[in-house]
Design a protein around this motif. Structure first.
Motif, PDB file in Angstrom:
ATOM      1  N   UNK A  81     -46.173 -22.294 -35.998  1.00 28.84           N
ATOM      2  CA  UNK A  81     -45.353 -21.145 -36.358  1.00 28.84           C
ATOM      3  C   UNK A  81     -45.295 -20.992 -37.875  1.00 28.84           C
ATOM      4  N   UNK A  82     -45.254 -19.734 -38.293  1.00 26.66           N
ATOM      5  CA  UNK A  82     -44.946 -19.412 -39.685  1.00 26.66           C
ATOM      6  C   UNK A  82     -43.424 -19.285 -39.782  1.00 26.66           C
ATOM      7  N   UNK A  83     -42.861 -19.782 -40.872  1.00 27.01           N
ATOM      8  CA  UNK A  83     -41.410 -19.718 -41.067  1.00 27.01           C
ATOM      9  C   UNK A  83     -41.121 -19.184 -42.465  1.00 27.01           C
ATOM     10  N   UNK A  84     -40.113 -18.334 -42.564  1.00 28.83           N
ATOM     11  CA  UNK A  84     -39.685 -17.819 -43.882  1.00 28.83           C
ATOM     12  C   UNK A  84     -38.174 -17.924 -44.004  1.00 28.83           C
ATOM     13  N   UNK A  85     -37.721 -18.427 -45.143  1.00 32.62           N
ATOM     14  CA  UNK A  85     -36.293 -18.444 -45.466  1.00 32.62           C
ATOM     15  C   UNK A  85     -36.088 -17.547 -46.686  1.00 32.62           C
ATOM     16  N   UNK A  86     -35.132 -16.625 -46.593  1.00 30.10           N
ATOM     17  CA  UNK A  86     -34.783 -15.741 -47.707  1.00 30.10           C
ATOM     18  C   UNK A  86     -33.365 -16.054 -48.158  1.00 30.10           C
ATOM     19  N   UNK A  87     -33.167 -16.116 -49.466  1.00 33.48           N
ATOM     20  CA  UNK A  87     -31.834 -16.359 -50.025  1.00 33.48           C
ATOM     21  C   UNK A  87     -31.568 -15.334 -51.121  1.00 33.48           C
TER      22      UNK A  87
ATOM     23  N   UNK B 218     -37.250 -25.431 -46.317  1.00 39.69           N
ATOM     24  CA  UNK B 218     -37.506 -24.120 -46.912  1.00 39.69           C
ATOM     25  C   UNK B 218     -36.222 -23.524 -47.499  1.00 39.69           C
ATOM     26  N   UNK B 219     -35.111 -23.661 -46.777  1.00 38.62           N
ATOM     27  CA  UNK B 219     -33.846 -23.052 -47.221  1.00 38.62           C
ATOM     28  C   UNK B 219     -33.396 -23.648 -48.552  1.00 38.62           C
ATOM     29  N   UNK B 220     -33.467 -24.967 -48.676  1.00 43.56           N
ATOM     30  CA  UNK B 220     -33.033 -25.609 -49.927  1.00 43.56           C
ATOM     31  C   UNK B 220     -33.903 -25.171 -51.105  1.00 43.56           C
ATOM     32  N   UNK B 221     -35.213 -25.075 -50.881  1.00 46.52           N
ATOM     33  CA  UNK B 221     -36.109 -24.641 -51.958  1.00 46.52           C
ATOM     34  C   UNK B 221     -35.851 -23.188 -52.352  1.00 46.52           C
ATOM     35  N   UNK B 222     -35.628 -22.319 -51.354  1.00 54.61           N
ATOM     36  CA  UNK B 222     -35.349 -20.911 -51.647  1.00 54.61           C
ATOM     37  C   UNK B 222     -34.038 -20.774 -52.414  1.00 54.61           C
ATOM     38  N   UNK B 223     -33.025 -21.545 -52.022  1.00 51.61           N
ATOM     39  CA  UNK B 223     -31.736 -21.499 -52.713  1.00 51.61           C
ATOM     40  C   UNK B 223     -31.868 -21.973 -54.159  1.00 51.61           C
ATOM     41  N   UNK B 224     -32.630 -23.044 -54.365  1.00 47.01           N
ATOM     42  CA  UNK B 224     -32.850 -23.556 -55.726  1.00 47.01           C
ATOM     43  C   UNK B 224     -33.535 -22.504 -56.594  1.00 47.01           C
ATOM     44  N   UNK B 225     -34.543 -21.821 -56.030  1.00 45.75           N
ATOM     45  CA  UNK B 225     -35.283 -20.800 -56.795  1.00 45.75           C
ATOM     46  C   UNK B 225     -34.388 -19.606 -57.125  1.00 45.75           C
TER      47      UNK B 225
ATOM     48  N   UNK C 219     -32.970  -9.306 -41.128  1.00 44.75           N
ATOM     49  CA  UNK C 219     -31.685 -10.006 -40.986  1.00 44.75           C
ATOM     50  C   UNK C 219     -30.880  -9.938 -42.294  1.00 44.75           C
ATOM     51  N   UNK C 220     -31.586 -10.071 -43.424  1.00 38.41           N
ATOM     52  CA  UNK C 220     -30.918 -10.008 -44.726  1.00 38.41           C
ATOM     53  C   UNK C 220     -30.330  -8.614 -44.953  1.00 38.41           C
TER      54      UNK C 220
ATOM     55  N   UNK D 152     -24.078 -17.573 -50.662  1.00 42.14           N
ATOM     56  CA  UNK D 152     -25.366 -16.876 -50.718  1.00 42.14           C
ATOM     57  C   UNK D 152     -25.695 -16.262 -49.363  1.00 42.14           C
ATOM     58  N   UNK D 153     -26.412 -15.147 -49.386  1.00 41.32           N
ATOM     59  CA  UNK D 153     -26.889 -14.555 -48.136  1.00 41.32           C
ATOM     60  C   UNK D 153     -28.184 -15.269 -47.762  1.00 41.32           C
ATOM     61  N   UNK D 154     -28.231 -15.819 -46.546  1.00 43.97           N
ATOM     62  CA  UNK D 154     -29.388 -16.599 -46.095  1.00 43.97           C
ATOM     63  C   UNK D 154     -29.885 -16.024 -44.777  1.00 43.97           C
ATOM     64  N   UNK D 155     -31.180 -15.761 -44.702  1.00 40.08           N
ATOM     65  CA  UNK D 155     -31.781 -15.232 -43.473  1.00 40.08           C
ATOM     66  C   UNK D 155     -33.136 -15.884 -43.268  1.00 40.08           C
ATOM     67  N   UNK D 156     -33.531 -16.025 -41.997  1.00 43.16           N
ATOM     68  CA  UNK D 156     -34.844 -16.610 -41.752  1.00 43.16           C
ATOM     69  C   UNK D 156     -35.577 -15.867 -40.649  1.00 43.16           C
TER      70      UNK D 156
END
Length: 199
Positions: free
Chosen positions: A117-123, A48-55, A189-190, A133-137
């Motif tokens: 579990x549901x998981x969310x990564x924010x970048x 999830x983190x890599x995809x969020x960072x790419x976007x 967290x972000x 980059x600011x990264x939070x999950x």
């Protein structure tokens, strides 16, 4: 003073509204990428983190603005973490919540371990080449039901059971859902990071 514009690497109206509300304290204006002519970004990565960072980098590169992206999905213990990053397309194209839920029920037949579990990564990136980059999950835990309950929410919510409420997430009110939401937890967290570093 004009608000700081941030491009959201999504065209989801619900997300735009949620992020604008939660980031209002920083005087940010969150704009969906479609309004700025940003095309969809490929999401080829396994996390999830890599995809969020790419976007986020993709949206920042196209617009020259700071960009916020999230990547989120459902992970199921008995399925080795699947559907994971493929949550939206679990049953293939075109995307369909109904078919995804049907496939999940099929895959879970005969399984006794129903933890999930549901998981969310924010970048958040300040620019396309931001070195820090600011990264939070955030995580929301629950169990997979054998049949759907409730018609609220979206995605896998009708099959996602919360024992503390004795309801599926699709049966929760918006206020109840916001107290346990993986995305809300990640955003908190972000926000803490933003308070510390600024944009």
């Amino acid at each position: 003073m004009a608000k700081q514009r941030i491009v959201l690497a999504s065209n989801n109206a619900g997300k735009v509204k949620e992020f604008n509300h939660l980031l209002a304290q920083f005087d940010f204006e969150v704009i969906p990428q479609g309004e700025l002519g940003v095309p969809e970004c490929p999401e080829p990565f396994a996390t999830f983190v890599e995809n969020a960072l790419a976007k986020a980098r993709h949206a920042a590169e196209f617009t020259g603005l700071p960009a916020l992206a999230d990547d989120s999905g459902l992970c199921v213990h008995a399925l080795g973490g699947a559907p994971g990053v493929l949550s939206a397309r679990f049953a293939g194209e075109p995307k369909s919540d109904l078919r995804n839920n049907e496939k999940l029920q099929t895959e879970m037949q005969g399984k006794t371990d129903r933890r999930a579990w549901y998981y969310a990564a924010l970048v958040l990136v300040r620019s396309a080449n931001d070195p820090q980059p600011l990264i939070a999950d955030g995580v929301c835990t629950g169990e997979i039901l054998t049949s759907p309950q409730g018609d609220g929410g979206f995605g896998y919510d009708p099959l996602f059971w919360r024992a503390d409420f004795q309801k599926s997430v699709a049966q929760l009110s918006a206020a109840e859902k916001s107290t346990i939401s993986h995305r809300a937890k990640a955003l908190q967290k972000l926000i803490e990071q933003l308070k510390e570093t600024g944009l």
